[in-house]
Design a protein around this motif. Structure first.
Motif, PDB file in Angstrom:
ATOM      1  N   ALA A  48       0.816  -1.211   0.000  1.00  0.00           N
ATOM      2  CA  ALA A  48       0.000   0.000   0.000  1.00  0.00           C
ATOM      3  C   ALA A  48       0.852   1.263   0.000  1.00  0.00           C
ATOM      4  CB  ALA A  48      -0.930  -0.003   1.212  1.00  0.00           C
ATOM      5  N   PHE A  49       2.027   1.211   0.621  1.00  0.00           N
ATOM      6  CA  PHE A  49       2.857   2.413   0.701  1.00  0.00           C
ATOM      7  C   PHE A  49       3.504   2.741  -0.645  1.00  0.00           C
ATOM      8  CE2 PHE A  49       2.531   0.770   5.023  1.00  0.00           C
ATOM      9  CZ  PHE A  49       2.034   1.889   5.665  1.00  0.00           C
ATOM     10  N   ASP A  50       3.747   1.718  -1.461  1.00  0.00           N
ATOM     11  CA  ASP A  50       4.190   1.984  -2.836  1.00  0.00           C
ATOM     12  C   ASP A  50       3.089   2.685  -3.616  1.00  0.00           C
ATOM     13  OD1 ASP A  50       6.628   0.787  -2.343  1.00  0.00           O
ATOM     14  OD2 ASP A  50       6.049  -1.160  -3.188  1.00  0.00           O
ATOM     15  N   ALA A  51       1.852   2.306  -3.333  1.00  0.00           N
ATOM     16  CA  ALA A  51       0.713   2.942  -4.007  1.00  0.00           C
ATOM     17  C   ALA A  51       0.573   4.401  -3.589  1.00  0.00           C
ATOM     18  CB  ALA A  51      -0.574   2.183  -3.699  1.00  0.00           C
ATOM     19  N   ILE A  52       0.838   4.691  -2.308  1.00  0.00           N
ATOM     20  CA  ILE A  52       0.782   6.080  -1.837  1.00  0.00           C
ATOM     21  C   ILE A  52       1.801   6.927  -2.595  1.00  0.00           C
ATOM     22  CG2 ILE A  52       1.296   7.594   0.120  1.00  0.00           C
ATOM     23  CD1 ILE A  52       0.037   5.529   1.943  1.00  0.00           C
ATOM     24  N   ASP A  53       2.995   6.377  -2.785  1.00  0.00           N
ATOM     25  CA  ASP A  53       4.034   7.099  -3.542  1.00  0.00           C
ATOM     26  C   ASP A  53       3.580   7.334  -4.977  1.00  0.00           C
ATOM     27  OD1 ASP A  53       6.806   8.147  -3.802  1.00  0.00           O
ATOM     28  OD2 ASP A  53       6.996   6.470  -5.210  1.00  0.00           O
ATOM     29  N   PHE A  54       2.950   6.328  -5.586  1.00  0.00           N
ATOM     30  CA  PHE A  54       2.445   6.468  -6.949  1.00  0.00           C
ATOM     31  C   PHE A  54       1.383   7.561  -7.025  1.00  0.00           C
ATOM     32  CE2 PHE A  54      -0.691   5.499 -10.205  1.00  0.00           C
ATOM     33  CZ  PHE A  54       0.084   5.282 -11.336  1.00  0.00           C
ATOM     34  N   LEU A  55       0.458   7.554  -6.074  1.00  0.00           N
ATOM     35  CA  LEU A  55      -0.641   8.523  -6.094  1.00  0.00           C
ATOM     36  C   LEU A  55      -0.182   9.949  -5.821  1.00  0.00           C
ATOM     37  CD1 LEU A  55      -3.396   6.459  -4.238  1.00  0.00           C
ATOM     38  CD2 LEU A  55      -3.333   7.057  -6.665  1.00  0.00           C
ATOM     39  N   SER A  56       0.972  10.101  -5.198  1.00  0.00           N
ATOM     40  CA  SER A  56       1.519  11.446  -4.978  1.00  0.00           C
ATOM     41  C   SER A  56       2.048  12.053  -6.272  1.00  0.00           C
ATOM     42  CB  SER A  56       2.633  11.406  -3.929  1.00  0.00           C
ATOM     43  OG  SER A  56       3.784  10.752  -4.439  1.00  0.00           O
ATOM     44  N   LYS A  57       2.254  11.205  -7.275  1.00  0.00           N
ATOM     45  CA  LYS A  57       2.825  11.669  -8.555  1.00  0.00           C
ATOM     46  C   LYS A  57       1.841  11.583  -9.715  1.00  0.00           C
ATOM     47  CE  LYS A  57       7.288   9.808  -7.034  1.00  0.00           C
ATOM     48  NZ  LYS A  57       8.266   8.720  -7.231  1.00  0.00           N
ATOM     49  N   GLU A  58       0.875  10.676  -9.602  1.00  0.00           N
ATOM     50  CA  GLU A  58      -0.053  10.428 -10.706  1.00  0.00           C
ATOM     51  C   GLU A  58      -1.495  10.593 -10.241  1.00  0.00           C
ATOM     52  OE1 GLU A  58       0.806   9.664 -13.819  1.00  0.00           O
ATOM     53  OE2 GLU A  58       2.955   9.410 -13.512  1.00  0.00           O
ATOM     54  N   LYS A  59      -2.315  11.099 -11.140  1.00  0.00           N
ATOM     55  CA  LYS A  59      -3.748  11.241 -10.850  1.00  0.00           C
ATOM     56  C   LYS A  59      -4.496  10.125 -11.556  1.00  0.00           C
ATOM     57  CE  LYS A  59      -7.644  14.426 -11.465  1.00  0.00           C
ATOM     58  NZ  LYS A  59      -8.246  14.108 -10.181  1.00  0.00           N
ATOM     59  N   ILE A  60      -5.350   9.437 -10.829  1.00  0.00           N
ATOM     60  CA  ILE A  60      -6.181   8.396 -11.420  1.00  0.00           C
ATOM     61  C   ILE A  60      -7.644   8.679 -11.099  1.00  0.00           C
ATOM     62  CG2 ILE A  60      -4.370   6.630 -11.295  1.00  0.00           C
ATOM     63  CD1 ILE A  60      -6.110   5.539  -8.843  1.00  0.00           C
ATOM     64  N   ASP A  61      -8.518   7.951 -11.804  1.00  0.00           N
ATOM     65  CA  ASP A  61      -9.958   8.135 -11.590  1.00  0.00           C
ATOM     66  C   ASP A  61     -10.530   7.155 -10.579  1.00  0.00           C
ATOM     67  OD1 ASP A  61     -10.077  10.097 -13.704  1.00  0.00           O
ATOM     68  OD2 ASP A  61      -9.993   8.428 -15.134  1.00  0.00           O
ATOM     69  N   LEU A  62      -9.957   5.934 -10.518  1.00  0.00           N
ATOM     70  CA  LEU A  62     -10.587   4.862  -9.761  1.00  0.00           C
ATOM     71  C   LEU A  62      -9.543   4.019  -9.040  1.00  0.00           C
ATOM     72  CD1 LEU A  62     -13.200   3.244  -9.104  1.00  0.00           C
ATOM     73  CD2 LEU A  62     -12.799   1.956 -11.212  1.00  0.00           C
ATOM     74  N   LEU A  63      -9.903   3.591  -7.837  1.00  0.00           N
ATOM     75  CA  LEU A  63      -9.028   2.762  -7.009  1.00  0.00           C
ATOM     76  C   LEU A  63      -9.764   1.496  -6.602  1.00  0.00           C
ATOM     77  CD1 LEU A  63      -6.488   2.361  -5.170  1.00  0.00           C
ATOM     78  CD2 LEU A  63      -7.644   3.800  -3.469  1.00  0.00           C
ATOM     79  N   PHE A  64      -9.175   0.340  -6.946  1.00  0.00           N
ATOM     80  CA  PHE A  64      -9.663  -0.943  -6.421  1.00  0.00           C
ATOM     81  C   PHE A  64      -8.826  -1.244  -5.188  1.00  0.00           C
ATOM     82  CE2 PHE A  64     -10.609  -1.180 -10.982  1.00  0.00           C
ATOM     83  CZ  PHE A  64     -11.961  -1.505 -10.950  1.00  0.00           C
ATOM     84  N   LEU A  65      -9.472  -1.360  -4.036  1.00  0.00           N
ATOM     85  CA  LEU A  65      -8.737  -1.381  -2.775  1.00  0.00           C
ATOM     86  C   LEU A  65      -9.204  -2.510  -1.865  1.00  0.00           C
ATOM     87  CD1 LEU A  65      -6.721   0.072  -0.865  1.00  0.00           C
ATOM     88  CD2 LEU A  65      -8.612   1.566  -0.175  1.00  0.00           C
ATOM     89  N   ASP A  66      -8.248  -3.397  -1.503  1.00  0.00           N
ATOM     90  CA  ASP A  66      -8.527  -4.444  -0.530  1.00  0.00           C
ATOM     91  C   ASP A  66      -8.644  -3.818   0.859  1.00  0.00           C
ATOM     92  OD1 ASP A  66      -8.884  -6.958   0.560  1.00  0.00           O
ATOM     93  OD2 ASP A  66      -6.730  -7.330   0.760  1.00  0.00           O
ATOM     94  N   ILE A  67      -9.462  -4.396   1.705  1.00  0.00           N
ATOM     95  CA  ILE A  67      -9.632  -3.856   3.060  1.00  0.00           C
ATOM     96  C   ILE A  67      -8.649  -4.475   4.042  1.00  0.00           C
ATOM     97  CG2 ILE A  67     -11.193  -3.739   5.040  1.00  0.00           C
ATOM     98  CD1 ILE A  67     -13.474  -3.210   3.163  1.00  0.00           C
ATOM     99  N   LYS A  68      -8.523  -5.811   4.035  1.00  0.00           N
ATOM    100  CA  LYS A  68      -7.640  -6.502   4.985  1.00  0.00           C
ATOM    101  C   LYS A  68      -6.236  -6.610   4.405  1.00  0.00           C
ATOM    102  CE  LYS A  68     -10.507  -8.142   8.328  1.00  0.00           C
ATOM    103  NZ  LYS A  68     -10.284  -8.280   9.762  1.00  0.00           N
ATOM    104  N   MET A  69      -5.341  -5.726   4.858  1.00  0.00           N
ATOM    105  CA  MET A  69      -3.945  -5.776   4.440  1.00  0.00           C
ATOM    106  C   MET A  69      -3.078  -5.706   5.685  1.00  0.00           C
ATOM    107  SD  MET A  69      -3.894  -3.460   0.941  1.00  0.00           S
ATOM    108  CE  MET A  69      -4.536  -1.965   1.700  1.00  0.00           C
ATOM    109  N   PRO A  70      -1.853  -6.265   5.645  1.00  0.00           N
ATOM    110  CA  PRO A  70      -1.059  -6.414   6.876  1.00  0.00           C
ATOM    111  C   PRO A  70      -0.564  -5.115   7.499  1.00  0.00           C
ATOM    112  CG  PRO A  70       0.185  -7.122   4.939  1.00  0.00           C
ATOM    113  CD  PRO A  70      -1.226  -6.911   4.492  1.00  0.00           C
ATOM    114  N   ASP A  71      -0.115  -4.159   6.706  1.00  0.00           N
ATOM    115  CA  ASP A  71       0.507  -2.952   7.266  1.00  0.00           C
ATOM    116  C   ASP A  71      -0.488  -1.827   7.532  1.00  0.00           C
ATOM    117  OD1 ASP A  71       3.109  -4.047   7.243  1.00  0.00           O
ATOM    118  OD2 ASP A  71       3.240  -3.664   5.083  1.00  0.00           O
ATOM    119  N   ILE A  72      -1.490  -1.722   6.673  1.00  0.00           N
ATOM    120  CA  ILE A  72      -2.505  -0.675   6.827  1.00  0.00           C
ATOM    121  C   ILE A  72      -3.794  -1.190   6.205  1.00  0.00           C
ATOM    122  CG2 ILE A  72      -1.766   0.468   4.680  1.00  0.00           C
ATOM    123  CD1 ILE A  72      -2.627   3.136   5.906  1.00  0.00           C
ATOM    124  N   SER A  73      -4.906  -0.983   6.876  1.00  0.00           N
ATOM    125  CA  SER A  73      -6.173  -1.445   6.305  1.00  0.00           C
ATOM    126  C   SER A  73      -6.582  -0.537   5.147  1.00  0.00           C
ATOM    127  CB  SER A  73      -7.272  -1.446   7.365  1.00  0.00           C
ATOM    128  OG  SER A  73      -7.729  -0.126   7.611  1.00  0.00           O
TER     129      SER A  73
END
Length: 233
Positions: A37-62
């Protein structure tokens, strides 16, 4: 209209399902797949997208905490094997909730919903940004709607301004400066202390006058530069 998206899930198999389903949706353009998820945060800080498919149960951050951390989150579809988080997900304005394992048809339904919302949003932005094609002008005790394309020119008359239209004349108690502020600057130009013209109604010009329907409109010395810029367009 393309719908850009990324997917975040700590299980590679789950991401593979989304990737395969996404390949079947012609308007969906996947920009990335993330198990961290933290790699995704870095990506989103640089790129704009319209839609996010997001799992709820993840080990480091929900997924719920992840979405809450975003200052300007994209549209979000939660993907999870657990149904108990549905209410909380919709409190975070998720547009859909896919319960694993989900079918291609169910995935496409979520994508269609996101695509429709994106189209509505862009139509709304276009409507907000579009200049109105009319103004309201007070004459006497009444307000009259005037289509901008009907205006030929404006002429000062003491404490009043005459709006010279295609089919009539309307007098309003305005100063010339107030009239200038009322009209869109891209379409009207003040060419004399007593005249404002509709740019697209000018038929010809000479050194001292502009002509609209063969009516001469004098060019004031103080406005000569503005007229020169107008004629060079």
């Amino acid at each position: 209209m393309k719908l850009t998206a990324i997917a975040i899930d700590d299980e590679p198999v789950a991401l593979a399902v989304i990737k395969n389903h996404a390949a079947m949706v012609p308007f969906l353009e996947m920009k990335g797949f993330f198990t961290n998820a933290f790699d995704a945060i870095d990506f989103l800080s640089k790129e704009k997208i319209d839609l996010l498919f997001l799992d709820i149960k993840m080990p480091d951050i929900s997924g719920l905490d992840f979405l809450s951390s975003l200052a300007q989150p994209p549209m979000t579809v939660f993907t999870t094997a657990y149904s108990e988080h549905a209410v909380k997900s919709f409190e975070l304005d998720a547009i859909d909730y896919l319960l694993k394992p989900f079918s291609l048809i169910r995935f496409m339904k979520a994508c269609n919903k996101a695509h429709s919302l994106l189209q509505l949003k862009q139509q709304h932005v276009g409507a907000v940004n579009k200049e109105p094609d009319y103004i309201f002008v007070k004459s006497g005790y009444e307000q009259f709607r005037i289509m901008l394309d009907d205006i030929l020119y404006l002429e000062s008359a003491g404490n009043y301004v005459n709006f010279i239209l295609n089919d009539r004349k309307l007098m309003s108690r305005l100063s010339m400066q107030e009239a200038v502020e009322l009209l869109p600057a891209a379409s009207f130009t003040r060419v004399h202390r007593s005249y404002i013209v509709a740019n697209n109604k000018i038929e010809r010009a000479d050194r001292s006058s502009l002509y609209i329907k063969n009516i001469p409109i004098p060019i004031g010395a103080a406005y000569a530069a503005a007229v020169e810029r107008l004629l060079d367009l």
